[in-house]
Design a protein around this motif. Structure first.
Motif, PDB file in Angstrom:
ATOM      1  N   ALA A 101      34.714  39.381  41.171  1.00  0.00           N
ATOM      2  CA  ALA A 101      34.544  38.354  40.138  1.00  0.00           C
ATOM      3  C   ALA A 101      33.123  38.283  39.597  1.00  0.00           C
ATOM      4  CB  ALA A 101      34.937  36.994  40.701  1.00  0.00           C
ATOM      5  N   VAL A 102      32.173  38.860  40.321  1.00  0.00           N
ATOM      6  CA  VAL A 102      30.782  38.754  39.880  1.00  0.00           C
ATOM      7  C   VAL A 102      30.600  39.534  38.574  1.00  0.00           C
ATOM      8  CG1 VAL A 102      28.401  39.303  40.466  1.00  0.00           C
ATOM      9  CG2 VAL A 102      29.976  38.544  42.239  1.00  0.00           C
ATOM     10  N   PRO A 103      30.083  38.876  37.545  1.00  0.00           N
ATOM     11  CA  PRO A 103      29.882  39.604  36.288  1.00  0.00           C
ATOM     12  C   PRO A 103      28.818  40.685  36.466  1.00  0.00           C
ATOM     13  CG  PRO A 103      29.312  37.265  36.038  1.00  0.00           C
ATOM     14  CD  PRO A 103      29.632  37.490  37.474  1.00  0.00           C
TER      15      PRO A 103
ATOM     16  N   TYR B 205      39.792  37.960  50.218  1.00  0.00           N
ATOM     17  CA  TYR B 205      38.974  36.975  49.529  1.00  0.00           C
ATOM     18  C   TYR B 205      37.596  37.548  49.204  1.00  0.00           C
ATOM     19  CZ  TYR B 205      36.300  32.765  48.561  1.00  0.00           C
ATOM     20  OH  TYR B 205      35.485  31.846  47.968  1.00  0.00           O
TER      21      TYR B 205
ATOM     22  N   GLU C 106      29.236  40.756  30.020  1.00  0.00           N
ATOM     23  CA  GLU C 106      30.685  40.755  30.050  1.00  0.00           C
ATOM     24  C   GLU C 106      31.282  40.489  28.671  1.00  0.00           C
ATOM     25  OE1 GLU C 106      33.168  40.789  32.531  1.00  0.00           O
ATOM     26  OE2 GLU C 106      31.845  41.346  34.170  1.00  0.00           O
TER      27      GLU C 106
ATOM     28  N   LEU D  39      26.377  35.993  45.147  1.00  0.00           N
ATOM     29  CA  LEU D  39      26.584  37.135  46.044  1.00  0.00           C
ATOM     30  C   LEU D  39      25.519  38.206  45.881  1.00  0.00           C
ATOM     31  CD1 LEU D  39      30.198  36.748  45.248  1.00  0.00           C
ATOM     32  CD2 LEU D  39      29.600  37.298  47.591  1.00  0.00           C
TER      33      LEU D  39
ATOM     34  N   ALA E  88      35.038  33.934  36.564  1.00  0.00           N
ATOM     35  CA  ALA E  88      35.702  35.140  36.078  1.00  0.00           C
ATOM     36  C   ALA E  88      36.933  34.780  35.260  1.00  0.00           C
ATOM     37  CB  ALA E  88      36.085  36.028  37.267  1.00  0.00           C
ATOM     38  N   GLN E  89      37.694  33.776  35.733  1.00  0.00           N
ATOM     39  CA  GLN E  89      38.879  33.352  34.978  1.00  0.00           C
ATOM     40  C   GLN E  89      38.495  32.823  33.596  1.00  0.00           C
ATOM     41  OE1 GLN E  89      40.717  30.297  37.319  1.00  0.00           O
ATOM     42  NE2 GLN E  89      41.032  31.608  39.103  1.00  0.00           N
TER      43      GLN E  89
ATOM     44  N   GLU F 113      32.574  29.591  48.061  1.00  0.00           N
ATOM     45  CA  GLU F 113      32.605  28.752  46.876  1.00  0.00           C
ATOM     46  C   GLU F 113      32.477  27.292  47.267  1.00  0.00           C
ATOM     47  OE1 GLU F 113      35.229  30.701  43.623  1.00  0.00           O
ATOM     48  OE2 GLU F 113      36.329  30.867  45.489  1.00  0.00           O
TER      49      GLU F 113
ATOM     50  N   ARG G 196      41.713  39.259  39.935  1.00  0.00           N
ATOM     51  CA  ARG G 196      41.565  37.912  39.424  1.00  0.00           C
ATOM     52  C   ARG G 196      42.389  36.959  40.261  1.00  0.00           C
ATOM     53  NH1 ARG G 196      37.583  39.205  37.600  1.00  0.00           N
ATOM     54  NH2 ARG G 196      36.988  39.365  35.423  1.00  0.00           N
ATOM     55  N   LEU G 197      41.697  36.044  40.935  1.00  0.00           N
ATOM     56  CA  LEU G 197      42.417  35.039  41.704  1.00  0.00           C
ATOM     57  C   LEU G 197      42.988  34.014  40.754  1.00  0.00           C
ATOM     58  CD1 LEU G 197      40.131  34.341  44.741  1.00  0.00           C
ATOM     59  CD2 LEU G 197      42.118  35.820  44.577  1.00  0.00           C
TER      60      LEU G 197
ATOM     61  N   ARG H  60      39.500  44.850  38.127  1.00  0.00           N
ATOM     62  CA  ARG H  60      39.178  43.504  38.583  1.00  0.00           C
ATOM     63  C   ARG H  60      40.308  42.912  39.387  1.00  0.00           C
ATOM     64  NH1 ARG H  60      35.514  41.706  34.187  1.00  0.00           N
ATOM     65  NH2 ARG H  60      35.627  43.449  32.766  1.00  0.00           N
TER      66      ARG H  60
ATOM     67  N   GLY I 266      24.560  38.864  33.544  1.00  0.00           N
ATOM     68  CA  GLY I 266      25.884  39.379  33.857  1.00  0.00           C
ATOM     69  C   GLY I 266      26.926  38.806  32.907  1.00  0.00           C
TER      70      GLY I 266
ATOM     71  N   ASP J  77      32.435  27.976  40.164  1.00  0.00           N
ATOM     72  CA  ASP J  77      32.453  28.969  41.231  1.00  0.00           C
ATOM     73  C   ASP J  77      32.722  30.349  40.646  1.00  0.00           C
ATOM     74  OD1 ASP J  77      31.933  27.626  43.610  1.00  0.00           O
ATOM     75  OD2 ASP J  77      33.916  26.718  43.554  1.00  0.00           O
ATOM     76  N   VAL J  78      32.327  31.354  41.384  1.00  0.00           N
ATOM     77  CA  VAL J  78      32.347  32.699  40.820  1.00  0.00           C
ATOM     78  C   VAL J  78      33.759  33.188  40.484  1.00  0.00           C
ATOM     79  CG1 VAL J  78      32.179  33.808  43.085  1.00  0.00           C
ATOM     80  CG2 VAL J  78      31.457  35.032  41.091  1.00  0.00           C
ATOM     81  N   THR J  79      34.750  32.850  41.319  1.00  0.00           N
ATOM     82  CA  THR J  79      36.109  33.314  40.993  1.00  0.00           C
ATOM     83  C   THR J  79      36.647  32.567  39.773  1.00  0.00           C
ATOM     84  OG1 THR J  79      37.083  31.751  42.562  1.00  0.00           O
ATOM     85  CG2 THR J  79      36.709  33.975  43.351  1.00  0.00           C
TER      86      THR J  79
ATOM     87  N   LEU K 252      24.807  43.862  41.943  1.00  0.00           N
ATOM     88  CA  LEU K 252      25.836  44.317  42.872  1.00  0.00           C
ATOM     89  C   LEU K 252      26.355  45.700  42.511  1.00  0.00           C
ATOM     90  CD1 LEU K 252      28.156  41.307  43.697  1.00  0.00           C
ATOM     91  CD2 LEU K 252      26.418  42.369  45.117  1.00  0.00           C
TER      92      LEU K 252
ATOM     93  N   TYR L  94      29.517  44.641  51.755  1.00  0.00           N
ATOM     94  CA  TYR L  94      29.507  44.868  50.311  1.00  0.00           C
ATOM     95  C   TYR L  94      30.158  46.187  49.924  1.00  0.00           C
ATOM     96  CZ  TYR L  94      26.861  40.677  49.282  1.00  0.00           C
ATOM     97  OH  TYR L  94      26.499  39.363  49.130  1.00  0.00           O
TER      98      TYR L  94
ATOM     99  N   ALA M 116      37.919  39.750  46.301  1.00  0.00           N
ATOM    100  CA  ALA M 116      38.067  39.018  45.049  1.00  0.00           C
ATOM    101  C   ALA M 116      36.731  38.448  44.596  1.00  0.00           C
ATOM    102  CB  ALA M 116      39.082  37.897  45.236  1.00  0.00           C
ATOM    103  N   LEU M 117      35.970  37.918  45.560  1.00  0.00           N
ATOM    104  CA  LEU M 117      34.657  37.357  45.229  1.00  0.00           C
ATOM    105  C   LEU M 117      33.774  38.425  44.592  1.00  0.00           C
ATOM    106  CD1 LEU M 117      33.302  35.186  48.182  1.00  0.00           C
ATOM    107  CD2 LEU M 117      33.779  34.459  45.869  1.00  0.00           C
ATOM    108  N   LEU M 118      33.717  39.573  45.235  1.00  0.00           N
ATOM    109  CA  LEU M 118      32.847  40.637  44.743  1.00  0.00           C
ATOM    110  C   LEU M 118      33.300  41.107  43.365  1.00  0.00           C
ATOM    111  CD1 LEU M 118      32.287  42.667  48.013  1.00  0.00           C
ATOM    112  CD2 LEU M 118      30.649  41.232  46.803  1.00  0.00           C
TER     113      LEU M 118
END
Lengths: 341, 338, 337
Positions: B258-260, B251, A219, B216, A190-191, B50, B274-275, B272, A215, A185-187, A260, B244, B254-256
């Motif tokens: 997190a997108v690379p 949430y 990174e 996203l 990122a981790q 997710e 980070r969750l 950033r 992307g 998942d996207v979050t 984005l 957007y 955070a989602l937005l």
């Protein structure tokens, strides 16, 4: 000589339908502490390359040619048993889907302990302590308890962390990550990307990250290699590839991707057609049937394989178009369309 | 604003969990737990979240592939929540589904003609110049060669197969198409082709879409309005631009974040969020606001009182006690309103 | 886990009860429906020479005039608690589990079965060891060398093993190895293990191999298919990437993954065998449960037949339960709820 150097690596598989040239003359080099991103679509040969570096095609049906130099040692001609002793110790790998990449019947700890004990002559107890330490290091809470869990008892992100702990357990100098976050998942992605960045700094390893996601490469990577049809079509620093790309395929990838970080464009600019089958790679430039600018190559596109040529400062491009023309196409025809009007 | 084509009210799907000697139900996986939204004619609603957030289950509920345990689904003014299969039949023409995997969702033993023509036969529809002509017209519409009529799915690439899948859903001129991860199994360059195709078809055929996706960027590109789901709940629903550009739910933020971002220059300067940890299990979701276990803004109230989905700005609903980017008055009103 | 076992045990009892009802029905209800009188049934118990009066008395004593449900109740009670038979002057106690008395020998069935059981168990265990080792090993090698001469030859032999009946392979090997070459026992003999383990093994060697051949063939094919599948799994690639030796990759990672389906089949096969290896035992004249069953059927000895059926059913149900429990041990993803 660099820490890792590939010279004209070729990995071909004979099949009933013909010779599949999965990797066809690939060269690059990588230093410790640096990250190379390899970008490509399905069938571009990126995953075969990574397994090839680890020597996992040895002894199979694959015909392997060229040279792989790792820390001054050539691996293509080396004894398979010797390469095996390097695998997991000197070079390690992280796979895409940690659920299927870990054995479902053994605990996470047992699998890390196994990896550690192949290359280190220590007791199970010592190895277990090391496994717990590694799990803690990749950010798994309560590692002394989780060490006895099975992979299916972990969440996707935790599994990928465990996979990374396993890969790093023998302190490898080369780490290859094949689509390490695609299944996440996207979050969580990122981790994991953060974690990989931190760990690479700590371990000072050379990192190869293989992905289709521009992307993710942006990174992490210092350098980027774009693969198409088993060959490198463009190579450069991350800035070269994202700021001054010169290959029409790279342009296509950039245009295909909604972003984005920019204003939304009305239309995506896809590449026409589909990635080629490696059994039947188009003649000449493998990309020519999908290339919008093929008509500007005076017929060379379909007849002649273009050379990988340096355009400036280590930026390599495999294209028939003259350099000036490529630059002007990028500046005038491509770049403006990538930004919203 | 046009009339809603589809309206979903308090939709619920609880999967029972049984235990013990007598297999009594001891708990339920609340895959979808009280979700309400509308889909207007001609628009595209994006459904993001997710894994485990219930977006796929929601899609299947709308198409009635699975039976809801609660709530209401209204399509064109008709309550179809518990409509029998027989009565659903004419409706099946109007609501079609596009699946994620173009490899497993096409029967390998049928020709393209048979696959795309099947809906005509099943629904018993007469076409003016025969089924074959109708199928070939559709193939052309989705960018396939009409001569591919007699070929088999394995002869096509992933992108082309997805086109076949799309052609099949278009056969009966549906009004609403639910697309569940329509591009995520495809190569990058092919994704863009399919996204563009979906947009063209929408304009040409006046289609309404619900696009379910985890990506996203794709959702922003394709959607007019976007709904964000977390653990079976809708946490934010807004038009594309506001969602957007000024997301209110932490949430969503955070989602937005997190997108690379494919821009190597920005990776250092970017701020950033980070969750921590993973999404909790839907079997035992946190009480009250389900996001509070991972939220950096969470306070006592978030653990005890579930925030309702409220309209804080025109066309922008959010379920949060401490929304971000909210108009000043609304932000103050929100915690007090509960 | 505990509730799971309890639930499964309850099910096992239910299953066995159903089997007993069906067997009982076949032997007592069906003849009635076909028009047999209680006297016809009793006639079998008292022998051909009995007078009409004796038959009537026997029918009364055996309770054949009672409603069927009462008769079944008595039958079931006999199995669970034992039964008392009134022979007129004396009362004979038949301890649980009581399947009644044989028509022919007048002996209770259960002790007879107990006598026969070690033979069948010996046969089954010995054969199982051979077929599992031979079958799995052949399957693994075949899978790793797919398309090689060994693979083709092994799969050819396996096909023969699956298709040739025991009475054929058994007879041929008897003629060849026992009567011809005199390396193995000629059949018709059994030495208990505790008497002399060596003779025990010598006597059973040929039956073991014959029986194992049939099963090994099937196991080789199953193992081969399973290995071909698991060796393509991602976790095998991971194991190699760790630097594991190929032997460890195959045995520890590959085979472990491929064994689960084999375990299932094994449980069923073994359970069935414990209920009597009918063909093998009769081919080699071994005094096991299978031979007992054949004889009982031949003489229409109802109590014996019912005893064998119920014992066989018990083994199958029990083996099934054991397999399901083992499943959870082998595959940690399986949760018993």
């Amino acid at each position: 000589m660099s820490f890792l150097e590939l010279k004209d690596l070729r990995i071909h598989f004979p099949t009933d339908d013909g010779l599949v040239k999965s990797v066809d003359g690939l060269s690059f080099s990588l230093e410790r502490g640096k990250t190379l991103g390899i970008v490509g679509e399905s069938g571009s040969g990126k995953s075969v390359t990574s397994l090839g570096i680890l020597g996992l095609h040895k002894g199979g049906r694959a015909q392997i040619g060229g040279e792989i130099w790792l820390d001054g040692e050539e691996l293509v001609a080396a004894d398979a048993e010797h390469v095996r002793t390097l695998r997991g110790k000197k070079m390690a790998m992280i796979f895409q889907d940690p659920l299927s990449a870990m054995h479902p019947f053994y605990t996470v700890g047992a699998q890390i302990i196994e990896a550690y004990r192949i290359h280190n002559d220590v007791s199970k107890k010592v190895a277990r302590k090391h496994a717990i330490e590694m799990l803690g290091r990749v950010g798994i809470p309560q590692p002394d308890r989780r060490v006895d869990s099975y992979p299916h008892e972990f969440s996707g992100g935790m599994r990928q962390r465990a996979m990374i702990a396993m890969a790093l357990s023998c302190d490898p100098e080369l780490l290859i990550a094949d689509e390490p976050t695609t299944a996440l998942d996207v979050t969580v992605q990122a981790q994991i990307l953060d974690l990989m960045r931190d760990l690479q700094r700590d371990f000072n390893a050379a990192l190869i990250i293989i992905t289709h996601d521009l992307g993710v490469v942006a990174e992490l990577s210092d350098d980027i290699l774009v693969m198409y049809g088993g060959k490198c079509v463009e190579y450069g620093t991350a800035e070269d590839i994202f700021e001054r790309p010169e290959h029409p395929y790279t342009w296509g990838l950039l245009g295909s991707m909604p972003r984005l970080d920019r204003e939304r464009t009305e239309r995506l600019l896809p590449i026409k057609g589909s990635p080629p089958s490696l059994i039947n790679v188009p003649s000449g430039c493998a990309f020519h049937p999908r290339c919008v600018f093929e008509d500007r190559t005076a017929g060379k596109g379909s007849s002649l394989v273009p050379e990988l040529v340096e355009t400036e400062g280590g930026h390599l491009v495999r294209c028939h178009l003259p350099r000036d023309q490529r630059r002007s196409i990028w500046e005038n025809e491509i770049k403006p369309n990538l930004e919203a009007s | 604003m046009s009339e809603p084509l589809l309206s979903v009210q308090g939709l619920e799907k609880h999967f029972p969990v049984t235990k013990g000697l007598l297999q009594r139900q001891v708990a339920a996986v609340k895959a979808v737990d009280g979700v309400s939204f509308e889909v207007r004619k001609g628009e595209t609603l994006g459904l993001v979240g997710e894994s485990g957030c219930g977006k796929t289950t929601t899609g299947r509920l709308i198409t009635r592939l699975i039976e809801p345990t609660g709530g209401k689904i209204v399509f064109e003014g008709n309550d179809i929540t518990h409509m029998s299969q027989g009565k659903m039949r004419p409706l099946r023409r109007d609501v079609q589904m596009i699946f994620q995997d173009p490899y497993s969702s096409l029967n390998p033993r049928h020709t393209v003609g048979a696959i795309v023509g099947a809906p005509f036969r099943i629904q018993g529809i007469k076409t003016e110049q025969g089924v074959k002509k109708a199928v070939q017209d559709i193939l052309e519409l989705v960018g396939l060669n009409p001569e591919h009529y007699n070929r088999y799915p394995h002869e096509f690439s992933g992108g082309q197969r997805q086109r076949i899948g799309i052609a099949r859903t278009l056969a009966l001129k549906p009004k609403l198409i639910i697309a569940d991860e329509p591009v995520s199994a495809l190569d990058v360059s092919i994704q863009a082709q399919v996204v563009n195709l979906l947009e063209d078809l929408q304009n040409e055929l006046d289609l309404t879409y619900v696009v379910i996706a985890h990506d996203l960027s794709v959702v922003r590109h394709i959607s007019d309005r976007v709904a964000v789901m977390y653990l079976g709940k809708l946490v934010e629903l807004a038009d594309r631009k506001s969602l957007y550009e000024s997301p209110m739910h932490p949430y969503t933020n955070a989602l937005l974040s997190a997108v690379p971002i494919p821009d190597p220059k920005r990776r250092v300067e970017r701020e950033r969020i980070r969750l921590q940890g993973d999404v909790p299990s839907p079997l035992n979701p946190p009480p009250a606001c389900r996001f509070h276990t991972r939220c950096w803004k969470a306070q006592e109230i978030c653990k005890t009182v579930e925030p309702p989905l409220q309209k804080l700005a025109p066309g922008h609903e959010v379920a949060c006690h401490f929304p971000e980017n909210a108009p000043a008055a609304a932000a103050e009103a929100a915690p007090a309103a509960v | 886990m505990v509730t799971y076992i309890i639930r499964r045990l309850i099910w096992a009892v239910v299953m066995l009860s159903i089997v007993s009802i069906i067997t009982f029905g076949i032997f007592f209800l069906v003849p009635r429906l076909a028009g047999a009188t209680p006297e016809d049934l009793a006639a079998r118990y008292v022998g051909r020479t009995a007078t009409e009066q004796q038959v009537k008395l026997a029918a009364e004593q055996l309770g054949f005039n009672d409603p069927l449900i009462v008769q079944y109740g008595r039958f079931a009670k006999g199995i669970v608690a034992g039964a008392d038979y009134n022979n007129g002057p004396s009362v004979e106690h038949c301890p649980a589990p009581c399947f009644g008395y044989s028509f022919r020998t007048r002996l209770p069935v259960w002790p007879d079965l107990l006598d026969r059981l070690p033979v069948t168990i010996s046969l089954a265990i010995g054969a199982a060891v051979i077929w599992v080792i031979a079958g799995v090993a052949t399957g693994v090698v075949s899978a790793l060398r797919r398309g090689s001469f060994f693979d083709r030859a092994a799969m050819g032999v396996a096909l023969a093993g699956v298709s040739l009946p025991i009475f054929f392979t058994g007879m041929v090997s008897l003629v060849l190895f026992s009567y011809g070459l005199h390396i193995t026992a000629p059949g018709n003999v059994y030495t208990p293990f505790l008497t002399n383990p060596l003779t025990w093994a010598y006597d059973l060697l040929l039956p073991w191999i014959t029986l194992a051949f049939l099963y090994a063939a099937n196991y080789a094919r199953l193992t081969r298919a399973g290995m071909l599948e698991t060796m393509n799994e991602d976790y095998i690639r991971t194991a190699r990437a760790k630097g594991l030796a190929e032997r460890t990759v195959v045995l520890k990672h590959g085979l472990r993954g491929a064994l689960t389906p084999i375990l299932t089949i094994f449980g069923l096969d073994f359970g069935l065998l414990l209920g009597g290896a009918v063909l093998t035992e009769s081919t080699y004249s071994l005094p096991g449960i299978g031979k007992y069953a054949i004889d009982a059927i031949g003489y229409q000895d109802l109590p014996q037949v019912m005893g064998v059926v119920l014992v066989a059913a018990f083994f199958v149900v029990f083996a099934n339960l054991v397999v399901d429990l083992l499943y959870a041990v082998v595959d940690p993803r399986v949760r018993l709820v």
